[in-house]
Design a protein around this motif. Structure first.
Motif, PDB file in Angstrom:
ATOM      1  N   GLU A 154      16.134  90.116  58.252  1.00 35.17           N
ATOM      2  CA  GLU A 154      15.655  89.181  57.381  1.00 35.17           C
ATOM      3  C   GLU A 154      14.250  89.309  57.045  1.00 35.17           C
ATOM      4  O   GLU A 154      13.456  90.062  57.885  1.00 35.17           O
ATOM      5  CB  GLU A 154      15.766  87.845  58.026  1.00 35.17           C
ATOM      6  CG  GLU A 154      17.239  87.295  58.137  1.00 35.17           C
ATOM      7  CD  GLU A 154      17.259  85.795  58.595  1.00 35.17           C
ATOM      8  OE1 GLU A 154      18.577  85.205  58.772  1.00 35.17           O
ATOM      9  OE2 GLU A 154      16.341  85.171  58.798  1.00 35.17           O
ATOM     10  N   ARG A 155      13.791  88.841  55.784  1.00 38.01           N
ATOM     11  CA  ARG A 155      12.539  88.883  55.636  1.00 38.01           C
ATOM     12  C   ARG A 155      11.611  87.999  56.586  1.00 38.01           C
ATOM     13  O   ARG A 155      11.842  86.983  56.855  1.00 38.01           O
ATOM     14  CB  ARG A 155      12.294  88.309  54.321  1.00 38.01           C
ATOM     15  CG  ARG A 155      10.923  88.470  53.385  1.00 38.01           C
ATOM     16  CD  ARG A 155      10.871  88.357  52.122  1.00 38.01           C
ATOM     17  NE  ARG A 155      11.936  89.179  51.182  1.00 38.01           N
ATOM     18  CZ  ARG A 155      12.091  89.036  50.090  1.00 38.01           C
ATOM     19  NH1 ARG A 155      11.251  88.413  49.071  1.00 38.01           N
ATOM     20  NH2 ARG A 155      12.980  89.685  49.401  1.00 38.01           N
ATOM     21  N   GLU A 156      10.466  88.666  57.125  1.00 40.48           N
ATOM     22  CA  GLU A 156       9.655  88.382  57.887  1.00 40.48           C
ATOM     23  C   GLU A 156       8.126  88.151  57.345  1.00 40.48           C
ATOM     24  O   GLU A 156       7.762  88.674  56.850  1.00 40.48           O
ATOM     25  CB  GLU A 156       9.731  88.824  59.380  1.00 40.48           C
ATOM     26  CG  GLU A 156       8.867  90.246  59.169  1.00 40.48           C
ATOM     27  CD  GLU A 156       8.996  90.723  60.612  1.00 40.48           C
ATOM     28  OE1 GLU A 156       8.938  90.142  61.948  1.00 40.48           O
ATOM     29  OE2 GLU A 156       8.342  92.110  60.665  1.00 40.48           O
ATOM     30  N   GLY A 157       7.331  87.004  57.818  1.00 39.16           N
ATOM     31  CA  GLY A 157       6.291  86.894  57.586  1.00 39.16           C
ATOM     32  C   GLY A 157       5.167  87.671  58.290  1.00 39.16           C
ATOM     33  O   GLY A 157       5.562  88.104  59.346  1.00 39.16           O
ATOM     34  N   VAL A 158       4.340  88.486  57.568  1.00 38.69           N
ATOM     35  CA  VAL A 158       3.437  89.273  58.303  1.00 38.69           C
ATOM     36  C   VAL A 158       2.105  88.700  58.266  1.00 38.69           C
ATOM     37  O   VAL A 158       1.266  88.904  59.619  1.00 38.69           O
ATOM     38  CB  VAL A 158       3.298  90.568  57.474  1.00 38.69           C
ATOM     39  CG1 VAL A 158       2.192  91.726  58.102  1.00 38.69           C
ATOM     40  CG2 VAL A 158       4.736  91.320  57.394  1.00 38.69           C
ATOM     41  N   ALA A 159       1.282  88.135  57.406  1.00 40.16           N
ATOM     42  CA  ALA A 159      -0.033  87.804  57.248  1.00 40.16           C
ATOM     43  C   ALA A 159      -0.141  86.581  56.368  1.00 40.16           C
ATOM     44  O   ALA A 159       0.448  86.741  55.232  1.00 40.16           O
ATOM     45  CB  ALA A 159      -0.934  88.724  57.219  1.00 40.16           C
ATOM     46  N   ASP A 216      -9.683  80.610  53.334  1.00 40.47           N
ATOM     47  CA  ASP A 216     -10.645  79.965  54.488  1.00 40.47           C
ATOM     48  C   ASP A 216     -10.069  80.425  55.890  1.00 40.47           C
ATOM     49  O   ASP A 216     -10.882  80.606  56.927  1.00 40.47           O
ATOM     50  CB  ASP A 216     -10.949  78.495  54.394  1.00 40.47           C
ATOM     51  CG  ASP A 216     -11.739  78.143  53.299  1.00 40.47           C
ATOM     52  OD1 ASP A 216     -11.249  76.882  52.959  1.00 40.47           O
ATOM     53  OD2 ASP A 216     -12.445  78.887  52.819  1.00 40.47           O
ATOM     54  N   SER A 217      -8.903  80.710  55.995  1.00 41.19           N
ATOM     55  CA  SER A 217      -7.988  81.257  57.379  1.00 41.19           C
ATOM     56  C   SER A 217      -7.213  82.265  56.952  1.00 41.19           C
ATOM     57  O   SER A 217      -6.674  82.359  55.941  1.00 41.19           O
ATOM     58  CB  SER A 217      -7.587  79.733  58.085  1.00 41.19           C
ATOM     59  OG  SER A 217      -8.700  78.649  58.018  1.00 41.19           O
ATOM     60  N   THR A 218      -6.906  82.852  58.337  1.00 41.22           N
ATOM     61  CA  THR A 218      -5.954  83.926  58.314  1.00 41.22           C
ATOM     62  C   THR A 218      -4.807  83.666  59.296  1.00 41.22           C
ATOM     63  O   THR A 218      -5.371  82.943  60.462  1.00 41.22           O
ATOM     64  CB  THR A 218      -6.430  85.295  58.259  1.00 41.22           C
ATOM     65  OG1 THR A 218      -7.352  85.384  59.442  1.00 41.22           O
ATOM     66  CG2 THR A 218      -7.273  85.556  56.883  1.00 41.22           C
ATOM     67  N   LYS A 219      -3.715  84.132  59.211  1.00 42.88           N
ATOM     68  CA  LYS A 219      -2.765  84.076  60.474  1.00 42.88           C
ATOM     69  C   LYS A 219      -2.138  85.483  60.198  1.00 42.88           C
ATOM     70  O   LYS A 219      -1.779  85.951  59.355  1.00 42.88           O
ATOM     71  CB  LYS A 219      -2.020  82.888  60.368  1.00 42.88           C
ATOM     72  CG  LYS A 219      -0.774  82.956  61.368  1.00 42.88           C
ATOM     73  CD  LYS A 219      -0.232  81.448  61.252  1.00 42.88           C
ATOM     74  CE  LYS A 219       0.993  81.513  62.344  1.00 42.88           C
ATOM     75  NZ  LYS A 219       1.781  80.244  62.193  1.00 42.88           N
ATOM     76  N   TYR A 220      -1.635  85.884  61.425  1.00 44.13           N
ATOM     77  CA  TYR A 220      -0.823  87.243  61.373  1.00 44.13           C
ATOM     78  C   TYR A 220       0.376  87.002  62.601  1.00 44.13           C
ATOM     79  O   TYR A 220       0.428  85.985  63.453  1.00 44.13           O
ATOM     80  CB  TYR A 220      -1.784  88.209  62.121  1.00 44.13           C
ATOM     81  CG  TYR A 220      -2.836  88.440  61.252  1.00 44.13           C
ATOM     82  CD1 TYR A 220      -4.183  87.913  61.541  1.00 44.13           C
ATOM     83  CD2 TYR A 220      -2.803  89.328  59.917  1.00 44.13           C
ATOM     84  CE1 TYR A 220      -5.286  88.327  60.650  1.00 44.13           C
ATOM     85  CE2 TYR A 220      -3.806  89.593  59.226  1.00 44.13           C
ATOM     86  CZ  TYR A 220      -5.278  88.912  59.655  1.00 44.13           C
ATOM     87  OH  TYR A 220      -6.135  89.371  58.668  1.00 44.13           O
ATOM     88  N   THR A 225      -5.075  93.565  58.428  1.00 48.29           N
ATOM     89  CA  THR A 225      -6.077  92.809  58.021  1.00 48.29           C
ATOM     90  C   THR A 225      -5.813  92.271  56.343  1.00 48.29           C
ATOM     91  O   THR A 225      -5.491  93.010  55.678  1.00 48.29           O
ATOM     92  CB  THR A 225      -7.485  93.204  57.983  1.00 48.29           C
ATOM     93  OG1 THR A 225      -7.832  93.456  59.206  1.00 48.29           O
ATOM     94  CG2 THR A 225      -8.559  92.100  57.386  1.00 48.29           C
ATOM     95  N   ILE A 226      -5.414  90.818  56.346  1.00 43.89           N
ATOM     96  CA  ILE A 226      -5.437  90.306  54.826  1.00 43.89           C
ATOM     97  C   ILE A 226      -6.518  89.692  54.524  1.00 43.89           C
ATOM     98  O   ILE A 226      -7.556  89.349  55.254  1.00 43.89           O
ATOM     99  CB  ILE A 226      -4.335  89.143  55.080  1.00 43.89           C
ATOM    100  CG1 ILE A 226      -4.009  88.911  53.563  1.00 43.89           C
ATOM    101  CG2 ILE A 226      -4.648  88.023  55.671  1.00 43.89           C
ATOM    102  CD1 ILE A 226      -2.929  87.657  53.622  1.00 43.89           C
ATOM    103  N   SER A 227      -6.855  90.026  53.175  1.00 43.40           N
ATOM    104  CA  SER A 227      -8.066  89.623  52.509  1.00 43.40           C
ATOM    105  C   SER A 227      -7.829  89.262  50.982  1.00 43.40           C
ATOM    106  O   SER A 227      -6.656  89.771  50.411  1.00 43.40           O
ATOM    107  CB  SER A 227      -9.086  90.634  52.823  1.00 43.40           C
ATOM    108  OG  SER A 227      -8.868  91.832  51.953  1.00 43.40           O
ATOM    109  N   GLN A 228      -8.927  88.553  50.639  1.00 49.01           N
ATOM    110  CA  GLN A 228      -8.409  88.521  48.936  1.00 49.01           C
ATOM    111  C   GLN A 228      -9.947  88.717  48.261  1.00 49.01           C
ATOM    112  O   GLN A 228     -10.980  88.288  48.792  1.00 49.01           O
ATOM    113  CB  GLN A 228      -8.058  87.224  48.580  1.00 49.01           C
ATOM    114  CG  GLN A 228      -8.942  85.945  48.967  1.00 49.01           C
ATOM    115  CD  GLN A 228      -8.108  84.749  48.863  1.00 49.01           C
ATOM    116  OE1 GLN A 228      -6.856  84.597  48.916  1.00 49.01           O
ATOM    117  NE2 GLN A 228      -8.814  83.677  48.398  1.00 49.01           N
TER     118      GLN A 228
END
Length: 125
Positions: free
Chosen positions: A44-49, A56-60, A69-72
């Motif tokens: 199944e498709r799973e969340g990564v980040a 403002d916030s990040t989650k992994y 590392t997720i960024s924008q």
């Protein structure tokens, strides 16, 4: 409406790095929550980040903490996923996703109304 186009996937050896990019075209509201999900064959498709609210916030997910590392970049409207120390189990199609609403910091696919077409990441041992 939001259009998402991923790039940057490829094939690397274990221990290598890749940086995924997601070009975000926004025609109405700015996404409140953006994220990367992945789907391996037969799984199944799973969340990564996640990055929210509006950066403002990040989650992994636990399996990538300390490696991804997720960024924008708001100026270029690009979402990134820097992936280091890649493992064979990271092999999957990676999707960029956006939500115009509060995703609550949760990897709930139904909360994301916009998806890219995916970019393949293959890690060999």
């Amino acid at each position: 409406q939001v259009q998402l186009v991923e790039s940057g996937g490829g094939s690397v050896q274990a221990g290598g790095s890749l940086r995924l990019s997601c070009a975000v075209s926004v025609y109405s509201y700015t996404p409140y929550c953006m994220g990367w999900f992945r789907q391996a064959p037969g799984k199944e498709r799973e969340g990564v980040a996640l990055i929210y609210p509006r950066g403002d916030s990040t989650k992994y997910v636990d399996s990538v903490k300390g490696r991804f590392t997720i960024s924008q970049d708001n100026a270029s409207k690009t979402l990134y996923l820097q992936m280091n120390s890649l493992k064979p189990e990271d092999t999957a199609m990676y999707y960029c996703a956006a939500s115009l609403w509060d995703c609550g910091g949760l990897f709930v696919r139904a909360a994301f109304g916009f998806w890219g077409q995916g970019t393949q990441v293959t890690v060999s041992s």
